[in-house]
Design a protein around this motif. Sequence first.
Motif, PDB file in Angstrom:
ATOM      1  N   GLU A  26       0.851  -1.189   0.000  1.00 47.89           N
ATOM      2  CA  GLU A  26       0.000   0.000   0.000  1.00 47.89           C
ATOM      3  C   GLU A  26       0.885   1.237   0.000  1.00 47.89           C
ATOM      4  O   GLU A  26       1.745   1.394   0.868  1.00 47.89           O
ATOM      5  CB  GLU A  26      -0.916   0.003   1.224  1.00 47.89           C
ATOM      6  CG  GLU A  26      -1.852   1.202   1.291  1.00 47.89           C
ATOM      7  CD  GLU A  26      -2.797   1.136   2.476  1.00 47.89           C
ATOM      8  OE1 GLU A  26      -3.636   0.220   2.510  1.00 47.89           O
ATOM      9  OE2 GLU A  26      -2.660   1.995   3.376  1.00 47.89           O
ATOM     10  N   ILE A  27       0.682   2.107  -0.979  1.00 48.58           N
ATOM     11  CA  ILE A  27       1.518   3.301  -1.138  1.00 48.58           C
ATOM     12  C   ILE A  27       0.624   4.541  -1.091  1.00 48.58           C
ATOM     13  O   ILE A  27      -0.341   4.648  -1.851  1.00 48.58           O
ATOM     14  CB  ILE A  27       2.287   3.274  -2.475  1.00 48.58           C
ATOM     15  CG1 ILE A  27       3.190   2.029  -2.548  1.00 48.58           C
ATOM     16  CG2 ILE A  27       3.111   4.540  -2.650  1.00 48.58           C
ATOM     17  CD1 ILE A  27       3.791   1.807  -3.919  1.00 48.58           C
ATOM     18  N   ALA A  38       4.927   3.875   2.319  1.00 51.27           N
ATOM     19  CA  ALA A  38       4.609   2.575   1.726  1.00 51.27           C
ATOM     20  C   ALA A  38       4.616   1.540   2.842  1.00 51.27           C
ATOM     21  O   ALA A  38       5.510   1.546   3.696  1.00 51.27           O
ATOM     22  CB  ALA A  38       5.619   2.202   0.647  1.00 51.27           C
ATOM     23  N   ILE A  39       3.613   0.677   2.843  1.00 52.71           N
ATOM     24  CA  ILE A  39       3.556  -0.425   3.803  1.00 52.71           C
ATOM     25  C   ILE A  39       3.542  -1.736   3.028  1.00 52.71           C
ATOM     26  O   ILE A  39       2.647  -1.977   2.215  1.00 52.71           O
ATOM     27  CB  ILE A  39       2.313  -0.329   4.705  1.00 52.71           C
ATOM     28  CG1 ILE A  39       2.345   0.963   5.525  1.00 52.71           C
ATOM     29  CG2 ILE A  39       2.243  -1.536   5.639  1.00 52.71           C
ATOM     30  CD1 ILE A  39       1.117   1.172   6.382  1.00 52.71           C
ATOM     31  N   LYS A  75       8.360   2.529 -11.580  1.00 51.20           N
ATOM     32  CA  LYS A  75       8.932   2.857 -10.271  1.00 51.20           C
ATOM     33  C   LYS A  75       7.858   3.586  -9.463  1.00 51.20           C
ATOM     34  O   LYS A  75       7.552   4.747  -9.724  1.00 51.20           O
ATOM     35  CB  LYS A  75      10.167   3.726 -10.457  1.00 51.20           C
ATOM     36  CG  LYS A  75      10.976   3.955  -9.203  1.00 51.20           C
ATOM     37  CD  LYS A  75      12.171   4.842  -9.486  1.00 51.20           C
ATOM     38  CE  LYS A  75      13.191   4.181 -10.385  1.00 51.20           C
ATOM     39  NZ  LYS A  75      14.391   5.034 -10.585  1.00 51.20           N
ATOM     40  N   GLU A  76       7.274   2.881  -8.489  1.00 45.17           N
ATOM     41  CA  GLU A  76       6.153   3.429  -7.730  1.00 45.17           C
ATOM     42  C   GLU A  76       6.585   4.127  -6.441  1.00 45.17           C
ATOM     43  O   GLU A  76       5.926   5.059  -5.989  1.00 45.17           O
ATOM     44  CB  GLU A  76       5.152   2.323  -7.383  1.00 45.17           C
ATOM     45  CG  GLU A  76       4.419   1.732  -8.576  1.00 45.17           C
ATOM     46  CD  GLU A  76       3.254   2.583  -9.039  1.00 45.17           C
ATOM     47  OE1 GLU A  76       2.980   3.626  -8.398  1.00 45.17           O
ATOM     48  OE2 GLU A  76       2.622   2.212 -10.046  1.00 45.17           O
ATOM     49  N   PHE A  77       7.677   3.661  -5.831  1.00 50.34           N
ATOM     50  CA  PHE A  77       8.076   4.252  -4.551  1.00 50.34           C
ATOM     51  C   PHE A  77       9.571   4.071  -4.339  1.00 50.34           C
ATOM     52  O   PHE A  77      10.117   2.993  -4.573  1.00 50.34           O
ATOM     53  CB  PHE A  77       7.312   3.589  -3.392  1.00 50.34           C
ATOM     54  CG  PHE A  77       7.611   4.182  -2.045  1.00 50.34           C
ATOM     55  CD1 PHE A  77       6.927   5.305  -1.600  1.00 50.34           C
ATOM     56  CD2 PHE A  77       8.574   3.623  -1.217  1.00 50.34           C
ATOM     57  CE1 PHE A  77       7.208   5.856  -0.347  1.00 50.34           C
ATOM     58  CE2 PHE A  77       8.860   4.164   0.024  1.00 50.34           C
ATOM     59  CZ  PHE A  77       8.179   5.290   0.461  1.00 50.34           C
ATOM     60  N   VAL A  78      10.213   5.137  -3.865  1.00 54.78           N
ATOM     61  CA  VAL A  78      11.622   5.103  -3.476  1.00 54.78           C
ATOM     62  C   VAL A  78      11.716   5.701  -2.086  1.00 54.78           C
ATOM     63  O   VAL A  78      11.185   6.785  -1.821  1.00 54.78           O
ATOM     64  CB  VAL A  78      12.498   5.922  -4.451  1.00 54.78           C
ATOM     65  CG1 VAL A  78      13.961   5.886  -4.000  1.00 54.78           C
ATOM     66  CG2 VAL A  78      12.369   5.397  -5.877  1.00 54.78           C
ATOM     67  N   GLY A  79      12.352   4.981  -1.158  1.00 46.12           N
ATOM     68  CA  GLY A  79      12.440   5.512   0.188  1.00 46.12           C
ATOM     69  C   GLY A  79      13.313   4.678   1.099  1.00 46.12           C
ATOM     70  O   GLY A  79      14.304   4.068   0.651  1.00 46.12           O
ATOM     71  N   TYR A  80      12.919   4.637   2.376  1.00 43.20           N
ATOM     72  CA  TYR A  80      13.731   3.991   3.407  1.00 43.20           C
ATOM     73  C   TYR A  80      12.829   3.231   4.386  1.00 43.20           C
ATOM     74  O   TYR A  80      11.681   3.624   4.619  1.00 43.20           O
ATOM     75  CB  TYR A  80      14.544   5.044   4.173  1.00 43.20           C
ATOM     76  CG  TYR A  80      15.454   5.854   3.277  1.00 43.20           C
ATOM     77  CD1 TYR A  80      16.770   5.470   3.066  1.00 43.20           C
ATOM     78  CD2 TYR A  80      14.966   6.988   2.620  1.00 43.20           C
ATOM     79  CE1 TYR A  80      17.594   6.191   2.219  1.00 43.20           C
ATOM     80  CE2 TYR A  80      15.784   7.725   1.775  1.00 43.20           C
ATOM     81  CZ  TYR A  80      17.095   7.319   1.570  1.00 43.20           C
ATOM     82  OH  TYR A  80      17.903   8.028   0.720  1.00 43.20           O
ATOM     83  N   VAL A  81      13.363   2.171   4.957  1.00 41.82           N
ATOM     84  CA  VAL A  81      12.618   1.409   5.954  1.00 41.82           C
ATOM     85  C   VAL A  81      12.586   2.195   7.260  1.00 41.82           C
ATOM     86  O   VAL A  81      13.635   2.521   7.823  1.00 41.82           O
ATOM     87  CB  VAL A  81      13.253   0.023   6.182  1.00 41.82           C
ATOM     88  CG1 VAL A  81      12.537  -0.706   7.324  1.00 41.82           C
ATOM     89  CG2 VAL A  81      13.197  -0.806   4.910  1.00 41.82           C
ATOM     90  N   VAL A  94       7.334  -0.896   7.206  1.00 43.09           N
ATOM     91  CA  VAL A  94       6.826   0.461   7.062  1.00 43.09           C
ATOM     92  C   VAL A  94       7.940   1.339   6.483  1.00 43.09           C
ATOM     93  O   VAL A  94       9.043   1.397   7.038  1.00 43.09           O
ATOM     94  CB  VAL A  94       6.349   1.017   8.417  1.00 43.09           C
ATOM     95  CG1 VAL A  94       5.788   2.422   8.253  1.00 43.09           C
ATOM     96  CG2 VAL A  94       5.304   0.084   9.034  1.00 43.09           C
ATOM     97  N   CYS A  95       7.638   2.011   5.383  1.00 41.71           N
ATOM     98  CA  CYS A  95       8.662   2.802   4.676  1.00 41.71           C
ATOM     99  C   CYS A  95       8.223   4.254   4.540  1.00 41.71           C
ATOM    100  O   CYS A  95       7.032   4.557   4.445  1.00 41.71           O
ATOM    101  CB  CYS A  95       8.904   2.214   3.285  1.00 41.71           C
ATOM    102  SG  CYS A  95       9.256   0.448   3.269  1.00 41.71           S
ATOM    103  N   GLU A  96       9.194   5.150   4.515  1.00 40.48           N
ATOM    104  CA  GLU A  96       8.953   6.571   4.271  1.00 40.48           C
ATOM    105  C   GLU A  96       9.863   7.048   3.140  1.00 40.48           C
ATOM    106  O   GLU A  96      10.907   6.460   2.885  1.00 40.48           O
ATOM    107  CB  GLU A  96       9.251   7.398   5.521  1.00 40.48           C
ATOM    108  CG  GLU A  96       8.316   7.152   6.678  1.00 40.48           C
ATOM    109  CD  GLU A  96       8.581   8.093   7.856  1.00 40.48           C
ATOM    110  OE1 GLU A  96       7.672   8.271   8.668  1.00 40.48           O
ATOM    111  OE2 GLU A  96       9.701   8.644   7.937  1.00 40.48           O
TER     112      GLU A  96
END
Length: 322
Positions: A26-27, A38-39, A75-81, A94-96
């Motif tokens: 889920e984004i 993003a979860i 590419k739907e999401f780029v981030g960090y845990v 869980v990502c931000e």
Amino acid sequence: MLDMDWKITFKTKEASYQLMLISEVEIDESVENLVDTAIITLPEAVMNQVLNFEEKIVRGSEVLIELGYDKNLEKEFVGYVQDIVANDSSLQIVCEDALFLFRVGVKDAEMKPTSSKKIAESIVDQIDKTFKVSCDYDIGFEKFIIHQATGYDVLKKLQEETKANIYFDTDSKVLHIHAPYLEKGGDVVYSMQENIGKSSLDYKRAIDKKVEVTIESIDLKGNVRSYTTGTTGGDKITIKVGAVTESDMKKIAATVLQQNNYDGLDGSIDTWLIPFVKPTYSAHYSDDDYPDKKGIYYVVSTKTTFSNAGGKRVVKFGIKLG
């Protein structure tokens, strides 16, 4: 019939790791929120074996989520845990987005005079100089105080006082600060008869919703200044800001008025992974049954879900652009 495809990759300083199974992704992305999230949900166990990837995926790991059909991935999401949470029957990663990096302390400061752009650049310089600031909504402050705050706290205060859209493009390493509805990311075409599952759109007219906006500011001498615009007697919206210049009080008031008073569709549509869309896109909307509602709308947010049940995207419209 299209086959659903996905690829989720985590990267640490030591190595990269690719997930081999998921239950759901889920984004949530929005220009109105400081952070996109993003979860990733996984089953807690497979064949009675508990999943264990703590050494491969840890807090701060980089994450790349790609989704699509027939091996055509976007590419739907780029981030960090941000966290790994164990529930009764599942694990959630869980990502931000890049805001995760800015949840660290910054130096106390009293900046005067200053501006949105200078404040943001100061935060970026302290936390991660590889990021750039893109700002075309530069609100002036006679004084701006930073005390026992994180980078997140400062950006949140900026957002609250200026009503700007403040968000990160993590992939390009850019911190964006813009007046609402000005930044354009691309174009997408939607038709009620072709690529919309369902709609919760309602047409609203500015004339039917009267709004009166007041901006209150306290200057360096402690005097309260105010500026009011809109329709006298309408729904009252009062925004309290810091020591903002008088000209920029008017700019903020105009922004708030625009956000709350416009002709056009209000609500969201449910669609699929195709066509690809992100917040800031211009959505070209049409409905053969109601041709008068045809128009171009600003996409303020998207909520994308992906699981065995399929891929779905809820797209929220903002003001009418044309």
